[in-house]
Scaffold this motif. Structure first.
Motif, PDB file in Angstrom:
ATOM      1  N   GLY A 162    -140.235 -48.831 -42.222  1.00  0.00           N
ATOM      2  CA  GLY A 162    -140.779 -49.214 -41.274  1.00  0.00           C
ATOM      3  C   GLY A 162    -139.992 -50.299 -40.275  1.00  0.00           C
ATOM      4  N   LYS A 163    -140.541 -50.539 -39.260  1.00  0.00           N
ATOM      5  CA  LYS A 163    -140.018 -51.608 -38.048  1.00  0.00           C
ATOM      6  C   LYS A 163    -140.976 -52.710 -37.832  1.00  0.00           C
ATOM      7  CE  LYS A 163    -139.106 -50.143 -33.804  1.00  0.00           C
ATOM      8  NZ  LYS A 163    -138.704 -49.818 -32.829  1.00  0.00           N
ATOM      9  N   LYS A 164    -140.668 -53.890 -37.836  1.00  0.00           N
ATOM     10  CA  LYS A 164    -141.407 -54.941 -37.731  1.00  0.00           C
ATOM     11  C   LYS A 164    -141.660 -55.200 -36.172  1.00  0.00           C
ATOM     12  CE  LYS A 164    -142.100 -59.963 -38.524  1.00  0.00           C
ATOM     13  NZ  LYS A 164    -141.388 -61.142 -39.188  1.00  0.00           N
ATOM     14  N   ILE A 165    -143.030 -55.035 -35.679  1.00  0.00           N
ATOM     15  CA  ILE A 165    -143.078 -54.966 -34.251  1.00  0.00           C
ATOM     16  C   ILE A 165    -143.541 -56.660 -33.917  1.00  0.00           C
ATOM     17  CG2 ILE A 165    -145.120 -54.234 -32.739  1.00  0.00           C
ATOM     18  CD1 ILE A 165    -142.939 -52.118 -33.753  1.00  0.00           C
ATOM     19  N   GLY A 166    -144.304 -57.226 -34.837  1.00  0.00           N
ATOM     20  CA  GLY A 166    -144.670 -58.542 -34.553  1.00  0.00           C
ATOM     21  C   GLY A 166    -146.016 -59.206 -35.296  1.00  0.00           C
ATOM     22  N   VAL A 216    -147.789 -56.535 -37.668  1.00  0.00           N
ATOM     23  CA  VAL A 216    -147.859 -55.241 -37.500  1.00  0.00           C
ATOM     24  C   VAL A 216    -146.541 -54.618 -37.987  1.00  0.00           C
ATOM     25  CG1 VAL A 216    -148.387 -53.518 -35.608  1.00  0.00           C
ATOM     26  CG2 VAL A 216    -149.429 -55.815 -35.804  1.00  0.00           C
ATOM     27  N   ILE A 217    -146.601 -53.374 -38.386  1.00  0.00           N
ATOM     28  CA  ILE A 217    -145.417 -52.759 -38.726  1.00  0.00           C
ATOM     29  C   ILE A 217    -145.488 -51.018 -38.271  1.00  0.00           C
ATOM     30  CG2 ILE A 217    -144.014 -51.966 -40.595  1.00  0.00           C
ATOM     31  CD1 ILE A 217    -145.159 -54.197 -42.122  1.00  0.00           C
ATOM     32  N   GLU A 218    -144.463 -50.818 -37.610  1.00  0.00           N
ATOM     33  CA  GLU A 218    -144.332 -49.204 -37.395  1.00  0.00           C
ATOM     34  C   GLU A 218    -143.872 -48.344 -38.632  1.00  0.00           C
ATOM     35  OE1 GLU A 218    -141.346 -47.284 -34.660  1.00  0.00           O
ATOM     36  OE2 GLU A 218    -142.997 -47.354 -33.316  1.00  0.00           O
ATOM     37  N   ALA A 219    -144.458 -47.994 -39.341  1.00  0.00           N
ATOM     38  CA  ALA A 219    -144.190 -47.294 -40.764  1.00  0.00           C
ATOM     39  C   ALA A 219    -143.988 -45.896 -40.451  1.00  0.00           C
ATOM     40  CB  ALA A 219    -145.114 -47.618 -41.779  1.00  0.00           C
ATOM     41  N   GLY A 220    -142.869 -45.418 -40.474  1.00  0.00           N
ATOM     42  CA  GLY A 220    -142.627 -44.039 -40.078  1.00  0.00           C
ATOM     43  C   GLY A 220    -142.792 -43.504 -38.977  1.00  0.00           C
ATOM     44  N   PRO A 247    -153.003 -44.159 -38.281  1.00  0.00           N
ATOM     45  CA  PRO A 247    -152.059 -42.864 -38.749  1.00  0.00           C
ATOM     46  C   PRO A 247    -151.767 -42.106 -37.238  1.00  0.00           C
ATOM     47  CG  PRO A 247    -154.213 -42.505 -39.114  1.00  0.00           C
ATOM     48  CD  PRO A 247    -154.326 -43.839 -39.010  1.00  0.00           C
ATOM     49  N   ASP A 248    -152.537 -42.303 -36.362  1.00  0.00           N
ATOM     50  CA  ASP A 248    -152.147 -41.717 -35.123  1.00  0.00           C
ATOM     51  C   ASP A 248    -151.142 -42.491 -34.427  1.00  0.00           C
ATOM     52  OD1 ASP A 248    -154.058 -43.964 -34.694  1.00  0.00           O
ATOM     53  OD2 ASP A 248    -154.552 -43.037 -32.791  1.00  0.00           O
ATOM     54  N   LYS A 249    -150.966 -43.967 -34.466  1.00  0.00           N
ATOM     55  CA  LYS A 249    -149.866 -44.515 -33.820  1.00  0.00           C
ATOM     56  C   LYS A 249    -148.840 -44.926 -34.956  1.00  0.00           C
ATOM     57  CE  LYS A 249    -153.115 -46.689 -30.444  1.00  0.00           C
ATOM     58  NZ  LYS A 249    -153.402 -47.909 -29.857  1.00  0.00           N
ATOM     59  N   ASN A 250    -148.872 -44.693 -35.948  1.00  0.00           N
ATOM     60  CA  ASN A 250    -147.787 -45.128 -37.155  1.00  0.00           C
ATOM     61  C   ASN A 250    -147.852 -46.451 -37.380  1.00  0.00           C
ATOM     62  OD1 ASN A 250    -147.321 -41.846 -37.512  1.00  0.00           O
ATOM     63  ND2 ASN A 250    -145.650 -42.115 -35.713  1.00  0.00           N
ATOM     64  N   LEU A 251    -148.991 -47.003 -37.310  1.00  0.00           N
ATOM     65  CA  LEU A 251    -148.975 -48.439 -37.655  1.00  0.00           C
ATOM     66  C   LEU A 251    -149.754 -48.682 -38.747  1.00  0.00           C
ATOM     67  CD1 LEU A 251    -149.590 -49.765 -33.913  1.00  0.00           C
ATOM     68  CD2 LEU A 251    -147.295 -49.532 -35.058  1.00  0.00           C
ATOM     69  N   ILE A 252    -149.284 -49.881 -39.329  1.00  0.00           N
ATOM     70  CA  ILE A 252    -149.926 -50.561 -40.536  1.00  0.00           C
ATOM     71  C   ILE A 252    -149.834 -52.047 -40.263  1.00  0.00           C
ATOM     72  CG2 ILE A 252    -147.800 -50.544 -41.767  1.00  0.00           C
ATOM     73  CD1 ILE A 252    -149.326 -50.132 -44.134  1.00  0.00           C
ATOM     74  N   LEU A 253    -151.099 -52.602 -40.645  1.00  0.00           N
ATOM     75  CA  LEU A 253    -151.392 -54.015 -40.518  1.00  0.00           C
ATOM     76  C   LEU A 253    -151.382 -54.538 -41.955  1.00  0.00           C
ATOM     77  CD1 LEU A 253    -151.992 -53.562 -37.580  1.00  0.00           C
ATOM     78  CD2 LEU A 253    -153.739 -55.093 -37.837  1.00  0.00           C
ATOM     79  N   VAL A 254    -150.320 -55.531 -42.294  1.00  0.00           N
ATOM     80  CA  VAL A 254    -150.230 -56.120 -43.553  1.00  0.00           C
ATOM     81  C   VAL A 254    -150.603 -57.620 -43.375  1.00  0.00           C
ATOM     82  CG1 VAL A 254    -148.777 -56.753 -45.337  1.00  0.00           C
ATOM     83  CG2 VAL A 254    -148.570 -54.464 -44.183  1.00  0.00           C
ATOM     84  N   LYS A 255    -151.336 -58.165 -44.369  1.00  0.00           N
ATOM     85  CA  LYS A 255    -152.050 -59.425 -44.256  1.00  0.00           C
ATOM     86  C   LYS A 255    -150.833 -60.546 -44.709  1.00  0.00           C
ATOM     87  CE  LYS A 255    -155.020 -62.886 -46.189  1.00  0.00           C
ATOM     88  NZ  LYS A 255    -156.093 -63.087 -47.574  1.00  0.00           N
TER      89      LYS A 255
END
Length: 207
Positions: free
Chosen positions: A6-10, A26-30, A184-192
């Protein structure tokens, strides 16, 4: 081991079920593409190689262009191999999306390259407190390293002495981070919590 690139968004923050404000990354994963499938018979071990982020063909070697051509995909900027990938139905050229790998509540590990800070002194690099305070005749010594060795014996500085030097720019793995949200619709994942790297840098999320 399952994972995704993924790519780190912020960073941002959300409220959990108890009403607490939780900081998260916030990570754009895939989505990632399967670029190679390794098996015990052909390679000696089982692994799945995935790629993320399109690269320019003119900046890619002929060997890699042929490698990506087998998967019928464009050249990729980042390629990572995961041993014993447990999504066996994925074949060469298939897409891997974030909701196929992670669900809310999973504990994951984040691998990234920390921010490079250049040549730094001992206070910033190692957390030294400096040489006492500004009284008793001290002059410009608040951020000094102090003594680094003895006298005529051993007449050298031992290896490993904590001194000034280049800081950051290292591969760091942070373990046991909880997945708070998956979009999943935006390919985003939020990690604590926080993960290493600057905004826009590549990160590897492992499960």
């Amino acid at each position: 081991m399952n994972g995704i690139i993924g790519k780190k968004i912020g960073m941002t923050s959300i409220f959990d079920a108890n009403g607490r404000n939780v900081a998260c990354t916030v990570i754009e994963a895939g989505p990632c593409v399967v670029t190679q499938v390794k098996t015990e018979e052909t390679d000696g071990y089982n692994a799945t190689q995935i790629g993320y982020g399109d690269a320019k063909a003119k900046n890619t070697s002929q060997a890699l262009l042929g490698h990506y051509e087998k998967a019928k995909t464009a050249p990729k900027r980042k390629v990572v191999e995961f041993r014993d990938f447990s999504i066996p139905e994925k074949a060469l050229g298939d897409l891997i999306k974030v909701d196929e790998v992670f669900v809310e509540g999973d504990l994951v590990s984040a691998v990234g390259t920390s921010k490079g800070k250049g040549f730094q002194g001992v206070v910033k690099r190692h957390g030294f407190s400096g040489v006492n305070d500004a009284t008793h005749g001290q002059h410009n010594r608040q951020r000094a390293p102090g003594s680094i060795g003895a006298a005529s014996y051993p007449a050298k500085v031992f290896k490993g002495m904590r001194m000034a030097g280049r800081t950051g720019g290292e591969r760091i793995k942070v373990k046991n981070l909880r997945v708070l949200k998956v979009f999943p619709d935006k390919n985003l994942i939020l990690v604590k919590g926080a993960i290493p790297g600057h905004k826009g840098s590549f990160v590897i999320i492992e499960k």
